[in-house]
Scaffold this motif. Structure first.
Motif, short mmCIF file in Angstrom:
data_model
loop_
_atom_site.label_atom_id
_atom_site.label_comp_id
_atom_site.label_asym_id
_atom_site.label_seq_id
_atom_site.Cartn_x
_atom_site.Cartn_y
_atom_site.Cartn_z
N PHE A 26 0.96 6.92 -6.56
CA PHE A 26 -0.21 7.77 -6.73
C PHE A 26 0.13 9.22 -6.39
CE2 PHE A 26 -4.15 9.67 -5.02
CZ PHE A 26 -4.94 9.58 -6.16
N ASN A 27 0.91 9.41 -5.33
CA ASN A 27 1.34 10.74 -4.92
C ASN A 27 2.17 11.40 -6.02
OD1 ASN A 27 1.76 12.97 -3.35
ND2 ASN A 27 3.40 12.04 -2.12
N ASP A 28 3.07 10.65 -6.62
CA ASP A 28 3.89 11.19 -7.72
C ASP A 28 3.01 11.57 -8.91
OD1 ASP A 28 6.20 10.93 -6.28
OD2 ASP A 28 6.81 9.04 -7.24
N VAL B 77 0.84 -1.20 0.00
CA VAL B 77 0.00 0.00 0.00
C VAL B 77 0.87 1.25 0.00
CG1 VAL B 77 -1.62 1.34 1.42
CG2 VAL B 77 -2.03 -1.08 1.02
N SER B 78 1.94 1.25 0.76
CA SER B 78 2.81 2.43 0.78
C SER B 78 3.49 2.63 -0.57
CB SER B 78 3.84 2.33 1.90
OG SER B 78 4.71 1.24 1.68
N THR B 79 3.83 1.55 -1.25
CA THR B 79 4.43 1.67 -2.58
C THR B 79 3.43 2.29 -3.56
OG1 THR B 79 5.81 -0.26 -2.19
CG2 THR B 79 5.47 0.38 -4.48
N TYR B 80 2.21 1.76 -3.60
CA TYR B 80 1.20 2.30 -4.51
C TYR B 80 0.78 3.71 -4.10
CZ TYR B 80 0.90 -2.12 -6.91
OH TYR B 80 1.20 -3.23 -7.65
N ALA B 81 0.79 4.03 -2.80
CA ALA B 81 0.47 5.39 -2.36
C ALA B 81 1.54 6.36 -2.84
CB ALA B 81 0.33 5.43 -0.84
N GLY B 82 2.80 5.93 -2.82
CA GLY B 82 3.88 6.77 -3.33
C GLY B 82 3.75 7.02 -4.82
#
Length: 100
Positions: free
Chosen positions: A86-88, A79-84
């Motif tokens: 998405f943030n980018d 989740v933190s990888t995909y959140a990063g």
């Protein structure tokens, strides 16, 4: 003499017969109905506690806590990888960079 023998035999049979009609006393070792029911319920309770304890020990043998922790850690990492990512993407949509 025959009458005396017949009376003696008759009295002996009556004495033996009367003894069989005696109601036996309840000794202290014999348990009443309530005590029997309570003992039965206690044994059922003990068996259920033992069964539940064996199930708990079996579940501990499966190491579910460790597996759940590993699953949580893997999920948080994904989740933190995909959140990063998405943030980018949102950042580049809001603040586009000029290629020139």
């Amino acid at each position: 003499m025959n009458k005396l023998l017949a009376i003696t035999v008759l009295v002996a049979f009556l004495a033996l017969g009367a003894e069989s009609f005696r109601v036996p006393r309840q000794t202290e070792e014999e348990k009443g109905t309530i005590a029997t029911v309570v003992d039965t319920l206690k044994s059922y309770y003990d068996k259920s506690v033992d069964t539940a304890s064996s199930y708990v020990e079996t579940l501990k043998g499966y190491k579910l806590n460790e597996k759940a922790k590993n699953l949580y850690d893997d999920t948080i990492r994904a989740v933190s990888t995909y959140a990063g990512i998405f943030n980018d993407q949102v950042y580049h949509i809001l603040y586009p960079q000029d290629g020139s």
